[in-house]
Scaffold this motif. Structure first.
Motif, short mmCIF file in Angstrom:
data_model
loop_
_atom_site.label_atom_id
_atom_site.label_comp_id
_atom_site.label_asym_id
_atom_site.label_seq_id
_atom_site.Cartn_x
_atom_site.Cartn_y
_atom_site.Cartn_z
N THR A 229 0.81 -1.22 0.00
CA THR A 229 0.00 0.00 0.00
C THR A 229 0.84 1.27 0.00
O THR A 229 0.32 2.35 -0.27
N GLU A 230 2.14 1.15 0.32
CA GLU A 230 2.99 2.35 0.35
C GLU A 230 3.23 2.93 -1.04
O GLU A 230 3.62 4.08 -1.16
N LEU A 231 3.03 2.13 -2.08
CA LEU A 231 3.33 2.57 -3.44
C LEU A 231 2.08 2.47 -4.31
O LEU A 231 1.31 1.52 -4.20
N ASP A 232 1.91 3.45 -5.18
CA ASP A 232 0.82 3.43 -6.16
C ASP A 232 1.37 2.86 -7.45
O ASP A 232 2.20 3.49 -8.12
N SER A 233 0.93 1.65 -7.80
CA SER A 233 1.45 0.95 -8.99
C SER A 233 2.98 0.90 -8.93
O SER A 233 3.67 1.23 -9.89
N GLY A 234 3.48 0.46 -7.80
CA GLY A 234 4.93 0.47 -7.59
C GLY A 234 5.65 -0.66 -8.28
O GLY A 234 5.09 -1.74 -8.50
N VAL A 235 6.90 -0.40 -8.63
CA VAL A 235 7.77 -1.42 -9.20
C VAL A 235 9.16 -1.26 -8.59
O VAL A 235 9.58 -0.16 -8.23
N ALA A 236 9.84 -2.38 -8.45
CA ALA A 236 11.25 -2.38 -8.04
C ALA A 236 12.05 -3.03 -9.16
O ALA A 236 11.63 -4.05 -9.72
N HIS A 237 13.19 -2.42 -9.49
CA HIS A 237 14.07 -2.94 -10.53
C HIS A 237 15.43 -3.25 -9.92
O HIS A 237 15.92 -2.52 -9.05
N TRP A 238 16.06 -4.30 -10.42
CA TRP A 238 17.45 -4.60 -10.11
C TRP A 238 18.21 -4.65 -11.43
O TRP A 238 17.83 -5.40 -12.35
N VAL A 239 19.26 -3.85 -11.57
CA VAL A 239 20.04 -3.83 -12.81
C VAL A 239 21.50 -4.14 -12.47
O VAL A 239 21.97 -3.87 -11.35
N ILE A 240 22.23 -4.67 -13.45
CA ILE A 240 23.58 -5.14 -13.22
C ILE A 240 24.37 -5.07 -14.52
O ILE A 240 23.78 -5.13 -15.61
N ARG A 241 25.67 -4.90 -14.42
CA ARG A 241 26.51 -5.01 -15.61
C ARG A 241 26.52 -6.46 -16.07
O ARG A 241 26.56 -7.39 -15.26
N HIS A 242 26.52 -6.65 -17.38
CA HIS A 242 26.52 -8.01 -17.93
C HIS A 242 27.72 -8.80 -17.41
O HIS A 242 27.58 -9.97 -17.02
N ARG A 243 28.88 -8.18 -17.37
CA ARG A 243 30.09 -8.90 -16.93
C ARG A 243 30.01 -9.26 -15.44
O ARG A 243 30.55 -10.28 -15.02
N ASP A 244 29.36 -8.43 -14.64
CA ASP A 244 29.21 -8.75 -13.22
C ASP A 244 28.25 -9.92 -13.02
O ASP A 244 28.47 -10.77 -12.16
N ALA A 245 27.18 -9.95 -13.83
CA ALA A 245 26.27 -11.10 -13.75
C ALA A 245 27.00 -12.38 -14.12
O ALA A 245 26.84 -13.42 -13.47
N ALA A 246 27.82 -12.31 -15.18
CA ALA A 246 28.56 -13.50 -15.62
C ALA A 246 29.55 -13.97 -14.55
O ALA A 246 29.81 -15.17 -14.43
N ALA A 247 30.08 -13.03 -13.78
CA ALA A 247 31.05 -13.36 -12.74
C ALA A 247 30.39 -13.68 -11.40
O ALA A 247 31.08 -13.96 -10.42
N GLY A 248 29.06 -13.63 -11.35
CA GLY A 248 28.36 -13.88 -10.10
C GLY A 248 28.50 -12.77 -9.08
O GLY A 248 28.29 -13.00 -7.88
N ARG A 249 28.83 -11.56 -9.53
CA ARG A 249 29.02 -10.43 -8.61
C ARG A 249 27.70 -9.69 -8.40
O ARG A 249 27.53 -8.54 -8.80
N ASP A 251 26.66 -8.60 -5.75
CA ASP A 251 26.84 -7.52 -4.79
C ASP A 251 27.02 -6.17 -5.47
O ASP A 251 27.06 -5.13 -4.80
N ARG A 252 27.11 -6.17 -6.79
CA ARG A 252 27.28 -4.91 -7.54
C ARG A 252 25.99 -4.44 -8.20
O ARG A 252 26.01 -3.53 -9.04
N VAL A 253 24.88 -5.02 -7.82
CA VAL A 253 23.58 -4.65 -8.38
C VAL A 253 23.21 -3.23 -7.94
O VAL A 253 23.55 -2.78 -6.84
N HIS A 254 22.50 -2.52 -8.83
CA HIS A 254 21.83 -1.27 -8.49
C HIS A 254 20.33 -1.56 -8.38
O HIS A 254 19.78 -2.31 -9.19
N ARG A 255 19.69 -0.94 -7.40
CA ARG A 255 18.26 -1.17 -7.18
C ARG A 255 17.51 0.16 -7.28
O ARG A 255 18.00 1.19 -6.81
N TYR A 256 16.34 0.11 -7.89
CA TYR A 256 15.49 1.28 -8.06
C TYR A 256 14.07 0.93 -7.62
O TYR A 256 13.60 -0.18 -7.86
N VAL A 257 13.40 1.87 -7.00
CA VAL A 257 12.00 1.70 -6.64
C VAL A 257 11.26 2.95 -7.11
O VAL A 257 11.69 4.08 -6.86
N GLU A 258 10.15 2.76 -7.80
CA GLU A 258 9.39 3.89 -8.31
C GLU A 258 7.90 3.54 -8.33
O GLU A 258 7.50 2.39 -8.12
#
Length: 260
Positions: A229-249, A251-258
């Motif tokens: 209820t805190e968000l009106d049509s809320g979404v959370a995103h997690w984005v990462i560099r392709h190379r960091d995902a490939a390396a299992g890193r 911990d380098r994710v960026h997170r967004y909430v809107e």
């Protein structure tokens, strides 16, 4: 899947040609498509992801600072369907609060990877913490190409300041893609891979810094739903560099909430 993608892009080419859209930009739009997986409630298939409740964490791993969102069983995803270099098995755990968050911040504990076979224990939230999100099971899976938002396509194609005619062309390409069924996204709760759907700004674009040439990709998007209820049509995103995902890193994710 390959035949379905070919049929969809052929219909798009025909529709775009009927509208007189430039063939070279039509092909650029097709090249901008990314595979994505969409998970939803319902169905009688295997459990692919669990939303809400308390996470199960390996012994000794501290509970992340934000509430638990989802645990995705990577072995249950169709092979290669996300287009991301993810492990073939194990669980990907996503965490996010509901405070609106903008770009430019790395979140070392927003995503945890738990390898297959790792012993885990329930990790209840402590006193004073937010109540867990509503527990749900996601057993329905779609996988299909995901197109960029028109604004994102224009920025990628023509730079930071596209002309009005270029922005209009991006909108026309998006309309043609939608009219031929390419823009249809089934009802979903969790998206893995693909292009972002955002009520505000593209989180993949926002992760880039001036001069950044890294290949940032969407890891996941959660549509929070009416139970948050805190968000009106809320979404959370997690984005990462392709190379960091490939390396299992993760911990380098960026997170967004809107919200809308």
């Amino acid at each position: 899947m390959a035949d379905a993608h070919t049929n969809r892009t052929d219909r798009f080419r025909a529709e775009a040609a009927s509208q007189g859209l430039p063939p070279e930009e039509v092909e650029e739009w097709i090249r901008a498509l990314r595979p994505a997986v969409y998970l939803a409630e319902g169905g009688d298939g295997p459990l692919v992801a669990r939303i809400g409740g308390d996470p199960r964490l390996p012994e000794g791993v501290p509970r992340p600072s934000e509430p638990f969102v989802a645990a995705v069983d990577l072995a249950a995803l169709p092979p290669g369907a996300t287009g991301l270099p993810l492990p073939a098995d194990g669980h990907l755990l996503l965490f996010s609060g509901t405070e609106v968050r903008g770009p430019g911040r790395q979140e070392p504990d927003a995503v945890l990877y738990v390898p297959a076979g790792t012993p885990t224990l329930p990790s209840p939230s402590g006193d004073g913490a937010r109540e867990p999100y509503l527990p749900r099971e996601l057993r329905t899976v779609w996988h299909q190409p995901s197109a960029p938002m028109p604004e994102s396509f224009a920025l990628d194609r023509w730079g930071d300041f596209p002309e009005d005619e270029q922005s209009e062309l991006a909108e026309e390409l998006d309309d043609a893609w939608t009219r031929t069924g390419g823009g249809h996204r089934p009802p979903w709760t969790l998206q893995l891979g693909g292009r972002p759907v955002s009520p505000q700004n593209d989180p993949v674009h926002d992760a880039r810094t001036p001069g950044d040439t890294d290949d940032w990709v969407l890891l996941a998007t959660w549509r929070c739903g009416d139970d948050v209820t805190e968000l009106d049509s809320g979404v959370a995103h997690w984005v990462i560099r392709h190379r960091d995902a490939a390396a299992g890193r993760f911990d380098r994710v960026h997170r967004y909430v809107e919200m809308a």
